[in-house]
Design an enzyme around this catalytic site. Structure first.
Site, short mmCIF file in Angstrom:
data_model
loop_
_atom_site.label_atom_id
_atom_site.label_comp_id
_atom_site.label_asym_id
_atom_site.label_seq_id
_atom_site.Cartn_x
_atom_site.Cartn_y
_atom_site.Cartn_z
N HIS A 129 0.86 -1.18 0.00
CA HIS A 129 0.00 0.00 0.00
C HIS A 129 0.91 1.25 0.00
O HIS A 129 2.02 1.20 0.52
CB HIS A 129 -0.83 -0.05 1.29
CG HIS A 129 -1.89 0.98 1.39
ND1 HIS A 129 -1.66 2.23 1.89
CD2 HIS A 129 -3.21 0.95 1.07
CE1 HIS A 129 -2.79 2.93 1.90
NE2 HIS A 129 -3.75 2.17 1.39
N ASP A 206 2.72 -4.67 7.79
CA ASP A 206 1.51 -3.85 7.65
C ASP A 206 0.31 -4.79 7.78
O ASP A 206 0.01 -5.54 6.86
CB ASP A 206 1.56 -3.14 6.29
CG ASP A 206 0.23 -2.51 5.90
OD1 ASP A 206 -0.77 -2.67 6.62
OD2 ASP A 206 0.20 -1.85 4.84
N GLN A 209 -5.06 -5.03 6.75
CA GLN A 209 -6.13 -5.90 6.26
C GLN A 209 -6.11 -7.27 6.94
O GLN A 209 -6.98 -8.10 6.70
CB GLN A 209 -6.02 -6.11 4.73
CG GLN A 209 -6.10 -4.85 3.90
CD GLN A 209 -7.50 -4.21 3.89
OE1 GLN A 209 -8.50 -4.80 4.30
NE2 GLN A 209 -7.57 -2.97 3.42
N LYS A 232 -10.88 -0.26 10.37
CA LYS A 232 -11.16 -1.40 9.47
C LYS A 232 -11.62 -2.63 10.24
O LYS A 232 -11.85 -3.68 9.68
CB LYS A 232 -9.89 -1.76 8.68
CG LYS A 232 -9.47 -0.69 7.69
CD LYS A 232 -8.31 -1.19 6.86
CE LYS A 232 -7.54 -0.08 6.17
NZ LYS A 232 -8.26 0.57 5.10
N CYS A 372 -4.87 2.75 -3.61
CA CYS A 372 -3.58 3.17 -3.03
C CYS A 372 -2.49 2.14 -3.29
O CYS A 372 -1.59 1.93 -2.45
CB CYS A 372 -3.70 3.45 -1.53
SG CYS A 372 -4.81 4.79 -1.14
N1 C6P Z 1 -6.50 0.70 2.70
C1 C6P Z 1 -8.35 0.47 1.20
O1 C6P Z 1 -9.44 0.81 0.72
P1 C6P Z 1 -5.04 3.83 6.98
O2 C6P Z 1 -5.61 4.67 5.88
O3 C6P Z 1 -3.80 4.42 7.55
O4 C6P Z 1 -6.05 3.45 8.00
O5 C6P Z 1 -4.61 2.44 6.32
C2 C6P Z 1 -3.66 2.44 5.31
C3 C6P Z 1 -3.51 1.07 4.75
C4 C6P Z 1 -2.30 0.42 4.91
N2 C6P Z 1 -2.12 -0.83 4.47
C5 C6P Z 1 -3.09 -1.51 3.86
C6 C6P Z 1 -2.85 -2.91 3.41
C7 C6P Z 1 -4.34 -0.90 3.66
O6 C6P Z 1 -5.30 -1.59 3.04
C8 C6P Z 1 -4.54 0.43 4.09
C9 C6P Z 1 -5.82 1.14 3.83
C10 C6P Z 1 -7.80 1.24 2.35
O7 C6P Z 1 -7.73 -0.49 0.75
C11 C6P Z 1 -7.77 2.71 2.08
S1 C6P Z 1 -6.67 3.13 0.78
#
Ligand code: C6P
Length: 414
Positions: A129, A206, A209, A232, A372
């Protein structure tokens, strides 16, 4: 409500806890399949946040009055709850951040800027990401460290042979996504941790998910850092978790300076507070912390093994349904057990944004775009994709609704 392929969860019962799922658009019931972006929130979480504001709202760690004590205890215990959920060794190893992105930046700035220099290497992957990829890219530019990318295979897995070649004694940090938000792939993070450690490198995982969708034990993985977002996983926005091995967090400089993170300040110098407060400068997200812990308790009640089974069942059902059509290309592994409950795809001749818009006309909420992960989409050879992502309240009927909406998109663009 059908859940033909999964008996892991009492989905009908779970749905009753989520008021937003009752919404209708033009008489059509909302089908929410954008959980990878953010999940919906159960009454229990909404009530916990409301209860904080209604009955014990106060700043934490700053007052001796009763309200401040109650708020401080709730906020501190929230750390314990979240720490235990991912197997961390107490609140000292669980920093509350704004989200995963914030956690990535904390490590990149506090650890990366101090520890990296020319000749050092950061090994990450093609399926990261932007929150990780862009951050390490910037840290690489600032420190002179090289950033290398582990390629993916045609099937959407990490190329582990390439990973073993890329990770060398020059590697200082391996940064890998546990579950890809575009491919759904579950990566062998524990194996990668072993490879990283064999070369005296650290590993940052990371888990944005992963933590919402499967049991995660940071100690079993042997991650050095592990990041995730509350929003999430049924919690509010504005709160996330960063696990770090205690000795690493202790050795690192703070990321932000200010109130709440100090022990003693004089005009000449300052010493830092204990973990995790050293990394939580300023008034923290108290209500969000309380809501985060409530979300974790909700998921514990459901059982993370059950969540995982449900995710795999829905992924399998969606893959089966989408494979009925020759004009649909699905990305990522075809084995449901190797992925989580999200499916990215394209319909021939229809831009993903148009598809999402037609879905919206059917009250089906999906995501469209690059999610992203622009470099990953470059590798896939497409600018964008549509993505349906499932959670504990989703059903196979809702996947059928998605497939029906796809039919009308096909008709419209024929
Ligand atoms: N992905 C998606 O629709 P944040 O925005 O900081 O809470 O999470 C960032 C992030 C980091 N790693 C992974 C694997 C993610 O999926 C995400 C967030 C969302 O897929 C928003 S782009």
């Amino acid at each position: 409500m059908g859940l033909q392929k999964s008996d892991a969860l009492d989905v009908e019962r779970i749905r009753e806890d989520f008021p937003i799922l009752q919404r209708e658009f033009d008489g059509q019931q909302l089908v929410y399949l954008d959980n990878g972006a953010t999940s919906q929130k159960p009454e229990q979480v909404i009530d916990a946040i409301s209860d904080y504001y209604r009955t014990y709202n106060a700043n934490v760690h700053r007052g001796i009055h009763q309200l401040s004590q109650e708020a401080s205890i709730a906020y501190e215990e929230a750390h314990d709850t979240v720490a235990e959920f991912v197997g961390a060794d107490g609140r000292e190893e669980m920093v509350f951040t704004k989200n995963t992105t914030d956690a990535e930046n904390l490590v990149a700035y506090s650890w990366g800027l101090n520890e990296l220099g020319p000749g050092d290497e950061i090994v990450t992957t093609e399926m990261e990401h932007h929150s990780s990829l862009v951050t390490w890219q910037q840290i690489g530019e600032r420190t002179g460290a090289d950033v290398k990318y582990v390629p993916i295979t045609d099937e959407g897995y990490l190329d582990m042979e390439a990973a073993e070649e890329l990770i060398t004694d020059d590697t200082e940090m391996v940064s890998v996504v546990h579950v890809s938000n575009t491919l759904g792939t579950v990566n062998p993070v524990s194996e990668l941790a072993d490879v990283a450690h064999d070369h005296d490198s650290l590993i940052f995982v990371d888990g944005a998910q992963a933590v919402p969708t499967r049991p995660v034990d940071v100690k079993a993985i042997d991650a050095d850092f592990y990041a995730f977002s509350g929003h999430k996983m049924l919690g509010p926005t504005g709160i996330g978790g960063l696990y770090g091995k205690r000795e690493l967090l202790e050795a690192m400089d703070p990321y932000l300076y200010g109130g709440g993170m100090i022990r003693k300040v004089t005009f000449e110098e300052t010493t830092w507070h204990d973990l995790p407060w050293k990394f939580e400068a300023g008034t923290p997200s108290i209500a969000q912390g309380v809501g985060f812990a409530e979300a974790v308790e909700y998921l514990e009640d459901v059982g993370m093994e059950n969540v995982q089974r449900h995710e795999e069942a829905l992924a399998g059902y969606a893959l089966d349904r989408l494979s009925e059509f020759d004009d649909i290309e699905v990305y990522g592994p075809t084995t449901p057990e190797d992925r989580t409950g999200l499916v990215s795809f394209n319909l021939d001749g229809v831009h993903a944004h148009d598809l999402a818009s037609i879905m919206n006309d059917h009250a089906v909420a999906i995501r469209a775009g690059d999610h992203c992960t622009q470099p990953l989409h470059d590798v896939l050879g497409v600018a964008a994709s549509a993505r349906a992502s499932f959670y504990i309240y989703n059903t196979t009927d809702e996947i059928d609704a998605l497939v029906e909406a796809l039919d009308s998109a096909r008709e419209l663009f024929a």
